[in-house]
Design an enzyme around this catalytic site. Sequence first.
Site, short mmCIF file in Angstrom:
data_model
loop_
_atom_site.label_atom_id
_atom_site.label_comp_id
_atom_site.label_asym_id
_atom_site.label_seq_id
_atom_site.Cartn_x
_atom_site.Cartn_y
_atom_site.Cartn_z
N THR B 17 0.81 -1.22 0.00
CA THR B 17 0.00 0.00 0.00
C THR B 17 0.85 1.27 0.00
O THR B 17 0.31 2.36 -0.10
CB THR B 17 -0.95 0.00 1.21
OG1 THR B 17 -0.18 -0.32 2.38
CG2 THR B 17 -2.04 -1.04 1.04
N LYS B 43 -4.50 -2.36 7.67
CA LYS B 43 -5.23 -2.01 6.45
C LYS B 43 -5.98 -3.21 5.87
O LYS B 43 -6.34 -3.20 4.69
CB LYS B 43 -4.26 -1.43 5.41
CG LYS B 43 -3.75 -0.06 5.80
CD LYS B 43 -3.18 0.71 4.63
CE LYS B 43 -2.75 2.11 5.07
NZ LYS B 43 -1.92 2.78 4.09
N ILE B 96 13.09 -6.63 -1.13
CA ILE B 96 13.60 -5.51 -1.92
C ILE B 96 14.20 -4.42 -1.02
O ILE B 96 15.13 -3.73 -1.39
CB ILE B 96 12.45 -4.88 -2.77
CG1 ILE B 96 11.69 -5.96 -3.55
CG2 ILE B 96 12.97 -3.79 -3.69
CD1 ILE B 96 12.51 -6.73 -4.53
N THR B 97 13.66 -4.28 0.17
CA THR B 97 14.02 -3.20 1.09
C THR B 97 15.52 -2.99 1.22
O THR B 97 16.28 -3.94 1.43
CB THR B 97 13.44 -3.50 2.49
OG1 THR B 97 12.05 -3.72 2.36
CG2 THR B 97 13.71 -2.36 3.45
N GLU B 98 15.92 -1.71 1.13
CA GLU B 98 17.32 -1.32 1.24
C GLU B 98 17.53 -0.65 2.60
O GLU B 98 16.65 0.06 3.07
CB GLU B 98 17.63 -0.32 0.11
CG GLU B 98 19.03 0.25 0.13
CD GLU B 98 19.26 1.26 -1.01
OE1 GLU B 98 18.34 1.45 -1.84
OE2 GLU B 98 20.35 1.84 -1.05
N TYR B 161 20.64 -4.75 -14.66
CA TYR B 161 19.87 -4.27 -15.81
C TYR B 161 20.83 -3.97 -16.96
O TYR B 161 20.55 -4.27 -18.13
CB TYR B 161 19.08 -2.99 -15.50
CG TYR B 161 18.41 -2.95 -14.15
CD1 TYR B 161 18.03 -4.12 -13.51
CD2 TYR B 161 18.16 -1.74 -13.52
CE1 TYR B 161 17.42 -4.07 -12.27
CE2 TYR B 161 17.55 -1.69 -12.28
CZ TYR B 161 17.19 -2.86 -11.66
OH TYR B 161 16.61 -2.79 -10.44
N GLU B 211 31.00 -7.58 -7.30
CA GLU B 211 31.62 -6.29 -7.01
C GLU B 211 32.57 -6.43 -5.84
O GLU B 211 32.62 -7.49 -5.21
CB GLU B 211 30.54 -5.24 -6.73
CG GLU B 211 29.69 -5.56 -5.52
CD GLU B 211 28.45 -4.66 -5.39
OE1 GLU B 211 27.78 -4.43 -6.40
OE2 GLU B 211 28.17 -4.22 -4.28
N HIS B 249 41.35 -4.18 10.40
CA HIS B 249 42.35 -5.25 10.25
C HIS B 249 41.72 -6.63 10.33
O HIS B 249 42.03 -7.51 9.56
CB HIS B 249 43.42 -5.10 11.33
CG HIS B 249 44.23 -3.87 11.17
ND1 HIS B 249 45.29 -3.55 11.95
CD2 HIS B 249 44.12 -2.85 10.27
CE1 HIS B 249 45.81 -2.41 11.57
NE2 HIS B 249 45.10 -1.96 10.56
#
Lengths: 393, 299
Positions: B17, B43, B96-98, B161, B211, B249
């Site tokens: 929502t 909700k 998905i939450t960052e 992507y 990475e 270290h």
Amino acid sequence: MDLLEYQGKQLFARHGLNVSPGHVATTVDEAVQAAADAGYPVVVKAQVLIGGRGKAGGVKLAANEDEVRTHASNILGMDIRGHTVHTLWIEHASDIASEYYASVLLDRSASAPLVIFSVEGGVEIEEVAHNSPDKLVRRHVDALDGLSHAEALAIATEGQADEDVREGVAAALKALYETWVAEDASLVEINPLIVTPERQVKALDAKVTLDDNALFRHPDNQGLSDTANEDPIEHHAHEQGLQYVKLDGDIGILGNGAGLVMSTLDVVAQAGGAPANFLDAGGGSDAAKITQAVEVILSNPAVKAVLFNIFGGITRCDEVARGLITAFEQIKPQLPFVVRLDGTNDVAGRALLADAKLPNVHAAHTMNQAAEMVVALAAGLPVPGTDDASVGS
Amino acid sequence: MSILIDEQTRLCVAGMTGREGSFHTLNNRSYGTNVVAGVTPGKGGAELEGIPVFNSWDEAVAATSPNTAMIFVPPRFAADAILEAASAGVELVIAITEGIPAHDELRVYNVLKRDHPGTRLIGPNCPGILSPGKANVGIIPASFFKPGNVGVVSRSGTLTYQIGSEIAQAGLGNSSIVGIGGDPVPGSSFVDILELFQADEQTELIVLSGEIGGSAEEEAAAYIAESVTKPVIAYIAGFTAPEGKTMGHAGAIVSGSAGTAAAKAQALEAGGVLVARTPTAVAELAPKLLQAAVSSSSH
């Protein structure tokens, strides 16, 4: 967020670790007062977020007021590997019988906390790992159960701590682990963890890194960090919620997502350019954040050209375009920009830019093309592979 | 075939929502993903364009039988939302939450392992999963991708992507694209996803995008050398990046290497993996490796 030694020690003390009482000083007079309060002899220690303070002359023993004055005035303002000393920590000097090492950190490869202990403290722990790995105890802890007293004692025993202080070492390890958990730290390290002639176990130094993502539940820790030594542009960027790292080149870079920005730096470097910064505008950036990001990039006077490399997922390209258009209205940059927009709402974003006809803004169709264009523009050369210098496509 | 999500996916979204949650949930549905419910405490009874909202995961599961959860709630609530979905019996949770605290991620990882071994977590801080032509769960801009035989696994969202679209421009498609996220304690590792791609019939080539930092790429290299027979192309971002926030270290000891791009590329190459130097180079190498794989399997 990395903490200064004295800030780390304050967290240690909060969780029951022994530390020497002391005081912060930012002037010579404050240092003298702090020393009188701590009781002579004292140690005068530079507070900077970099190792090798001792070798650089940033840690000195003082037996009286004259020596405190001398050392404090020498150390304040001293440059230690690029960090200026603004703050001193003055504490009562400890007598040392033995120097141990202890740390707790997140072992990413095991998804578990790791406790490291050694009786070979006071030197760089990498050296111990390299020269006498048998003197290093590494033990994973069950993240849900925590470190028990029995485990802590077993680590002290396996590490061959002196028998009469094994209980003391175990208590210190437990308190250190407690600090790591309760303060949401990613690293807590004590080097050296000393044993005094009175057989007390005490943290003589503190290296603490806190998880920025958890600061919302630690209001007491939010004011920590060494803002005095932060680059002013980086500081401003962080306040805006932008991940910005200043680099030495002349090409400003903005992208969304750390991986894509790192990749953009690599591709620009391979095209012969030198990035002026890393700037990750993050996921879901709105127009206002993009405008702020442009301001941050342009506040570095070395920047000669700017590359926007956006592949929108949660970020919407039309928001990026709006942010750039607003930035041009507010800041009126005189530099060339290369903009590559792909992903969520890219058609709308490109259309907005085309309609805005921003001066000296060039559209690129691919990341490689964008890198070549911005490298040429920064060098004052004609733009390769395009027939004009306006936003086309 | 594809991995993790497909036409059988029944998705329920925590945080549906909210502004971002609703935008991407509807994007996922318009792609064809079967979105059966949302969960937002307080909700219950509401709906988002016909998708019913429930107060709890137990209620949502009882009423709509989702088999996949997507977590879109703010960081401070995300750990509990993941565990609630797992506890309700959802087998695949895509977070998905960052910005979730690392200690929360550590707790989630270990609680799942101990109490809900049947639940697989992807993320957090990830773009989700796309199985082109079948289902999209998350924030991956799906229009760039088409069905095919290249499996992609990546720590970075936007870089996924970039690489995926380069592969598409080279005329290839994807079986599934999986973002595992770049956080310190991901629910699933490169190795977990490599294992799925190795077993997936549709996947004939695997692209791994890593990475700097940590040692996940080194662990993937060892696993590939031992257990992956399909061709793998790797890309590592961060050759020119400055040293980031180091773990001090002690961290250097744990990772066993400096965590640099060069060290990772070297480990992967030693494991027999081709390492591309740019996202474009990945797409240039992909058709050649696929062709080689096809001709060697026909002998």
